[in-house]
Structures are given as C-alpha cells and as structure tokens.
Design a protein around this motif. Structure first.
Motif, PDB file in Angstrom:
ATOM      1  N   ALA A  85     -32.130 -24.419 -39.427  1.00 16.16           N
ATOM      2  CA  ALA A  85     -30.740 -24.187 -39.992  1.00 16.16           C
ATOM      3  C   ALA A  85     -30.195 -25.813 -40.222  1.00 16.16           C
ATOM      4  N   HIS A  86     -29.439 -25.977 -41.275  1.00 13.20           N
ATOM      5  CA  HIS A  86     -28.903 -27.227 -41.733  1.00 13.20           C
ATOM      6  C   HIS A  86     -27.577 -27.369 -41.711  1.00 13.20           C
ATOM      7  N   TYR A  87     -26.885 -28.084 -40.838  1.00 14.48           N
ATOM      8  CA  TYR A  87     -25.317 -28.088 -40.712  1.00 14.48           C
ATOM      9  C   TYR A  87     -25.164 -29.395 -41.628  1.00 14.48           C
ATOM     10  N   ASP A  88     -24.059 -29.394 -42.265  1.00 16.31           N
ATOM     11  CA  ASP A  88     -23.851 -30.509 -43.269  1.00 16.31           C
ATOM     12  C   ASP A  88     -22.276 -30.825 -43.467  1.00 16.31           C
ATOM     13  N   PHE A  89     -22.041 -31.925 -43.574  1.00 16.70           N
ATOM     14  CA  PHE A  89     -20.507 -32.173 -43.743  1.00 16.70           C
ATOM     15  C   PHE A  89     -20.783 -33.592 -44.740  1.00 16.70           C
ATOM     16  N   GLU A  90     -20.603 -33.408 -46.149  1.00 14.05           N
ATOM     17  CA  GLU A  90     -20.618 -34.487 -47.243  1.00 14.05           C
ATOM     18  C   GLU A  90     -22.028 -35.314 -46.855  1.00 14.05           C
ATOM     19  N   GLY A  91     -22.830 -34.613 -46.781  1.00 11.84           N
ATOM     20  CA  GLY A  91     -24.400 -35.573 -46.668  1.00 11.84           C
ATOM     21  C   GLY A  91     -24.722 -35.860 -45.431  1.00 11.84           C
ATOM     22  N   ARG A  92     -23.852 -35.659 -44.191  1.00 21.17           N
ATOM     23  CA  ARG A  92     -24.064 -36.114 -43.045  1.00 21.17           C
ATOM     24  C   ARG A  92     -24.243 -34.770 -42.095  1.00 21.17           C
ATOM     25  N   GLY A  93     -25.058 -34.612 -41.429  1.00 23.17           N
ATOM     26  CA  GLY A  93     -25.136 -33.521 -40.572  1.00 23.17           C
ATOM     27  C   GLY A  93     -26.541 -33.621 -39.818  1.00 23.17           C
TER      28      GLY A  93
END
Ligand SMILES: Cc1cc2nc3c(=O)[nH]c(=O)nc-3n(C[C@H](O)[C@H](O)[C@H](O)COP(=O)(O)OP(=O)(O)OC[C@H]3O[C@@H](n4cnc5c(N)ncnc54)[C@H](O)[C@@H]3O)c2cc1C
Length: 441
Positions: A85-93
């Motif tokens: 599962a990948h959690y992302d915010f503007e390419g960071r995560g």
C-alpha cells in the motif's frame, strides 16, 4: 418452545435487518457462541444476493482475522492481493510492503457478501431477501418491524442496514447523522493515454510508474495507492486506486473519500479532483460510470442502541479517517452477538452496556482513535504542514498506523457470558415460567 434446527422461525426472537457484513457477522457469531439462539434468528434483506454494493472492497488483515476465527477462509472468494500500500502526498510518502503477506485483499462486494450469506445459510439461518424494512418500533416487551412483506415482531432487533438504513432514524430520530462523501469508478487495468501518463509525471507518478509494471505482468499482485494531495484543498480524505478484478478480468477501482467533518468548508467538487487525479495517470473519468454513496461514521457521543434494538456496522458508525468499514462491520457483528447472548442470559434487553462494551473493545478504541486523528490531521490542512507530516514524520505516521489502524481484531471477542445459559434463555416469559416451575419443584 425452542424451534428445531431445520425449522424456520415464524416468530423469530432475533431479527437482523440487513444482510451486509455487519448483519451476516452478527448471525455467524450467534451461531458460533450461542447456537440455540441462532435457531431463532431471521435476517431481512431488501436486495437479493449477489447484490451490487458500491465499495472498493479492500479487506484489511483485521477482517481476515475475524473471518478466520469464524472458521472462514476468504481466499476462496475471487480476489486480488495488493502486496503493498502506497500512501502519498505530492510525491512524498511511504510504502508498506509486509514481507510475508499481502497488505490488502481486494474483493468485489457482490461476491464477498453472497459468499458470507451462503455461510450463514449453511449454519441453518434464514435470510429472507426482497423484503424492505419500512419502520421499526421498539416496545417494552417486543419490537415491531413493518416491511413491504408484512409486519414482524421480535424480542430483539439488530439494525445492520448500512449508512442509508432506516433503523437508526426510527429508533434515534433526533440524532445528527455524520456522513462522509464518496465517489467510485471501475476502469480497465491500463491507462487509455500512456503518453499523458509519461509527460505529466510528477515524482509520485514516476514512483507509481516504477511499481506498475510488476502489477501488469501479474494482475493478481498489485499496489493499492492512497493519495492525500487533496487535503490542502479542503477535502478531508484522499483518492484511491486499487487493483481489482471483475469476473476474473483485471481492472482498477478509483475513488475519492471526503470524511466531511466540516461540511461548511468551501471545497472543490469531488468529481473534479478525482478526474484530475485519474487524468494524471492516463485515465479518463468521462468514459466510465461514476457512482456515489455516503458512509455514516462513528462519533464517540452518538447513541448506538435503545432497549431491544442494537445498531451494528455503518448503521452504528464506522471509521471516519479512511472510510474503512468492512472489518469494522464484522467486528460490530461479534460485539452485537455477545450483547444479545448476554441479554437472553440475564433476561435484560436494555442493552444499556453496549456502548460501554464497544468503547472498551479493540474496535471501539480504534474507531475513537481514528475519529480523533481525522479531526486533527484533516483540520491541519495547510500544505506546509501536510508536506512536513509526510516528509519528516513518516516513522511516526507508520507507528500510528500500526498501533491504531491495524491489528485491533487480534484482541478477539472472548464470549464472557456463558453461552450454555443463554441457550436455555428462551423468551422472557418462558424463562420466568421455567424458573417458577423449578422453584415449585
Ligand atoms: C465507495 C465506497 C468505497 C468503500 N471502500 C471500502 C474499502 O475498500 N474497504 C472497506 O473496509 N470499506 C469500504 N467501504 C465501506 C464499506 O462498504 C462499509 O463500511 C460496509 O459495507 C458496511 O457494512 P454494513 O453491513 O454495515 O452495511 P452494508 O454493507 O451497507 O449492508 C447493509 C445491508 O442492508 C440492506 N438494507 C438497507 N436498507 C434496508 C431496508 N430498509 N430493509 C432491508 N434491508 C436493507 C442493504 O441492501 C445491505 O445489504 C466503502 C464504502 C463506499 C461507499
């Protein structure tokens, strides 16, 4: 008189309204802990299984833990395992990729719920389908349930009729409803415009591009994406992109979740945000059917029962942080069965301890914790804060996720009440008669 196992109760003692995960889990837990009570259960469902249910179908490990405890193997239901599962915010995560097992098992709800309903039937309980509940009226010694197929009377009613259900409105008419907003679409597995996908690559897209080929080469292994880029715009949630399958063919399920904790906030339309996110990855929202459904979320101060009627699953309220509700619905079922067992055992149908017991359970603690996090994390919607959160607080976020998001079901549901006594329970008048007879004897 306790009916024989193969008899269909004409006057059921326990009516379960709704045959989704919450209602079916209540029945299965009754069958496990209180077999004699289970013979007095009738489930009313307005649809016919397999029925469509708008849901991304992501089962977390807690759902599997509860099902395993019931002796059920969900791997027999068609599914796709998300290995990460990948959690992302503007390419960071960050990506969670457990070494030994999948992070999410993604089922289709028509198939999963029909499978669960089959398990309930195989334990001798009846699900009466095509019956829509119109009204629920609790009385001192029974509950009247009006439906389009006649009127039923029962000792106890479980309102498991989901976020749009009627039970909650009937028994708690003045209570405020807290609902999240969701949109969902199913797309083919691959982007329609791969060129767009490459040219508009941000860091996050590039990263995703790196993991996508693995999924393409083996459609049964995939990555589930959660993207929180929309939080600064006032959306209290995320967009998702899950691998899935439709009748065995690989597909993707996209959607957007807005907890809607602050309905007064000025927010962009959900459809616009979802369309933008999909377009970034080469998918066109305009070519697929968009559907929406609310989720009624848990509030620590909300009432969950009145004498003789309990709420379970979305009807009671589920997770406001991520809108996850299948495992919660299964967990509510375990708790509701325990309350019902105790009620028949003690001939006390007030259900006055239900909310307290929920609060003390793993389910109650995780619901409360997620409600608190949602209030904090989505309120602090400034871009710089979210950026810091995702960039530097990664270990904290992972720890919090580990402690509060997953593994709550491991605590289990010990049946504190003696099922053997509950079996003898009978109706209140039967119990009194029995006890009177014994005294005289
Ligand atoms: C778009 C979307 C995506 C989601 N994705 C996920 C996810 O990936 N993972 C996850 O864990 N959760 C997810 N959820 C949440 C999850 O779907 C719910 O939390 C879950 O379905 C709750 O189960 P339930 O049994 O309480 O209610 P439901 O599943 O809604 O079941 C209620 C049942 O009651 C029946 N019913 C309703 N009214 C009546 C009536 N008047 N008379 C008779 N029967 C009635 C309905 O037909 C239904 O069968 C998602 C929800 C949405 C909307």
């Amino acid at each position: 008189m306790v009916p024989m196992p193969d008899q269909i109760p004409s006057k059921p003692d326990i009516l379960i309204l709704g045959a989704g995960p919450a209602g079916l889990s209540t029945a299965l837990h009754l069958a496990r802990g209180y077999p004699a009570l289970a013979k007095r259960v009738l489930i009313l469902e307005k649809a016919h299984h397999p029925r469509p249910k708008l849901c991304a179908g992501g089962l977390v490990i807690d759902a599997e833990t509860i099902l395993q405890r019931l002796g059920l193997d969900v791997s027999t239901v068609p599914h796709v395992d998300a290995s990460a599962a990948h959690y992302d915010f503007e390419g960071r995560g960050f990506t969670i990729r457990p070494r030994k097992q999948h992070v999410l098992r993604i089922i289709r709800r028509d198939e999963f719920d029909a499978w669960l309903a089959g398990k309930v039937r195989s334990r001798g309980m009846e699900i009466r389908e095509g019956v829509t509940v119109k009204n629920v009226q609790p009385h001192e010694d029974h509950v009247i349930v009006e439906t389009d197929a006649g009127t039923f009377s029962a000792q106890v009613v479980v309102g498991a009729d989901g976020s749009n259900g009627i039970t909650r409105h009937c028994i708690l008419p003045g209570e405020p409803a807290h609902t999240a907003r969701l949109l969902e679409v199913i797309t083919p597995e691959n982007p329609v415009t791969p060129a767009l996908h490459r040219t508009q690559c941000g860091a996050s897209v590039a990263r995703r591009a790196g993991v996508l080929p693995a999924r393409r080469s083996n459609p049964r292994i995939g990555v589930a994406f959660f993207d929180f880029f929309c939080v600064p715009a006032g959306i209290e949630g995320y967009t998702w992109d899950f691998p899935t399958q439709i009748k065995g063919s690989p597909a993707r399920c996209w959607g957007i979740y807005d907890a809607n904790l602050h309905p007064g906030w000025n927010k962009p339309p959900l459809k616009k945000i979802l369309a933008e996110e999909m377009a970034r990855h080469g998918f066109d929202l305009g070519t697929v059917e968009l559907k929406g459904h609310p989720i009624h979320w848990f509030h620590p101060r909300a009432a969950l029962s009145v004498p003789r009627v309990l709420l379970a699953g979305d009807a009671a309220g589920t997770d406001s942080l991520l809108g996850e509700g299948i495992s919660m619905a299964l967990g509510y079922g375990a708790l509701a069965a325990q309350e019902i067992g105790a009620a028949f055992e003690h001939v006390d149908f007030s259900f006055s301890g239900y909310k307290r017991h929920l609060a003390r359970s793993g389910l109650g603690r995780v619901l409360t914790a997620r409600w608190l996090f949602a209030r904090v994390v989505y309120r602090l919607k400034w871009r710089w804060f979210q950026f810091l959160l995702w960039r530097f607080l990664k270990p904290v976020v992972i720890l919090v996720a580990w402690l509060f998001v997953l593994n709550w079901a491991r605590e289990g549901n010990s049946f504190k009440h003696n099922p053997a006594r509950a079996l003898r329970g009978g109706t209140q008048s039967q119990r009194r008669k029995e006890e009177g007879g014994k005294k005289q004897g």
